[in-house]
Design an enzyme around this catalytic site. Structure first.
Site: not given
Ligand code: IPE
Ligand code: IPE
Ligand code: MG
Length: 247
Positions: A26, A43, A137
């Site tokens: 995240d 991403h 793994l």
């Molecule tokens: C969780 O992150 C999902 C992934 C990292 C794939 P999100 O960014 O979607 O979660 P919330 O919205 O902060 O809970």
């Molecule tokens: C995690 O990073 C990737 C996915 C959920 C696909 P985010 O896109 O949630 O990044 P933030 O949380 O907005 O910074």
């Molecule tokens: Mg996120």
């Protein structure tokens, strides 16, 4: 391939390496935002780190790694972001295939992959098949994964077996539920790491994580390094896991 052990060999030997690590990847969006870039750039940078950390886990001797790449809730993001992520998955799965094969990594997808395009579904099967005989793994990539959806799907599978008179209600126990999850036959995660500063699981492995050690880190995923993983493992080594017992 770059060799990037952050911990020295004698240090890793003295440490307990978690058998199964889960990572909620995240913080990509915030990483990009901080640099005035589009979320897509975040991403892309996150995907590179996924590759690097997977290879590092493999070299450390981690047996199972589960990475959260796309949740059932992530479909609710703006369409261009979802489309970008789908294209990135296609590109990255192709690119990682060789690396993972060389590294003896077995790739397994967890989540409802039927929601993806035919092209992506074909690629997912190709990646799984190509690595099936790998003995190193086990890499679970959680895509269109939601822990609640996983439990609902297990309940449905068990109900069908009851309706077909294959099992009775009395036979439902924790093992039977575990066996009907995507992670069947795998040990529960010992350690779950969430970078980005958020302190929640966001629907990641709710059944499997009941006794996982949780480590929330302030680094954003695209900035996550081997050293951060080492630090998480060092912290994990200081935890006293009691599983409800008295020591
Ligand atoms: C969780 O992150 C999902 C992934 C990292 C794939 P999100 O960014 O979607 O979660 P919330 O919205 O902060 O809970
Ligand atoms: C995690 O990073 C990737 C996915 C959920 C696909 P985010 O896109 O949630 O990044 P933030 O949380 O907005 O910074
Ligand atoms: Mg996120």
């Amino acid at each position: 391939m770059e060799s990037s052990f952050a911990l020295k060999k004698n240090e890793t030997q003295a440490l307990k390496i978690p058998k199964h690590i889960g990572i909620i990847m995240d913080g990509n969006g915030r990483w990009a935002q901080k640099r005035g870039l589009s979320r897509s750039c975040g991403h892309k940078a996150g995907a590179k780190v996924f590759r690097k950390i997977t290879l590092y886990c493999s070299r450390l001797g981690v047996e199972y790694l589960t990475v959260y790449a796309f949740s059932t809730e992530n479909w609710h993001r703006p369409k261009p972001e979802v489309n970008f992520l789908m294209n990135l998955f296609e590109q990255y799965l192709n690119e990682c295939l060789e690396d993972f094969k060389d590294e003896n990594i077995r790739v397994n997808f967890i989540g409802d992959t039927k929601k993806f395009t035919q092209k992506l579904q074909r690629l997912i099967s190709k990646v799984e098949k190509a690595s099936q005989s790998s003995t190193g793994l086990v890499l679970n990539i959680a895509m269109n994964y939601g822990g609640r959806a996983e439990i609902v799907s297990a309940v449905k599978k068990i109900s069908q077996r009851i309706l077909a008179n294959e099992i009775t209600i009395d036979e439902i126990d924790e093992n039977l539920i575990s066996e009907n999850l995507y992670t069947f036959l795998q040990p529960d995660p010992d350690l779950i790491i969430r970078p980005s500063g958020e302190c929640r699981l966001s629907n990641f492995l709710p059944w499997q994580s009941v006794y996982s050690e949780l480590i929330f880190m302030n680094v954003l995923w695209p900035d996550f390094t081997e050293k951060d993983l080492d630090n998480a493992i060092l912290q994990y080594n200081k935890r006293d896991r009691r599983f409800g017992k008295v020591k």
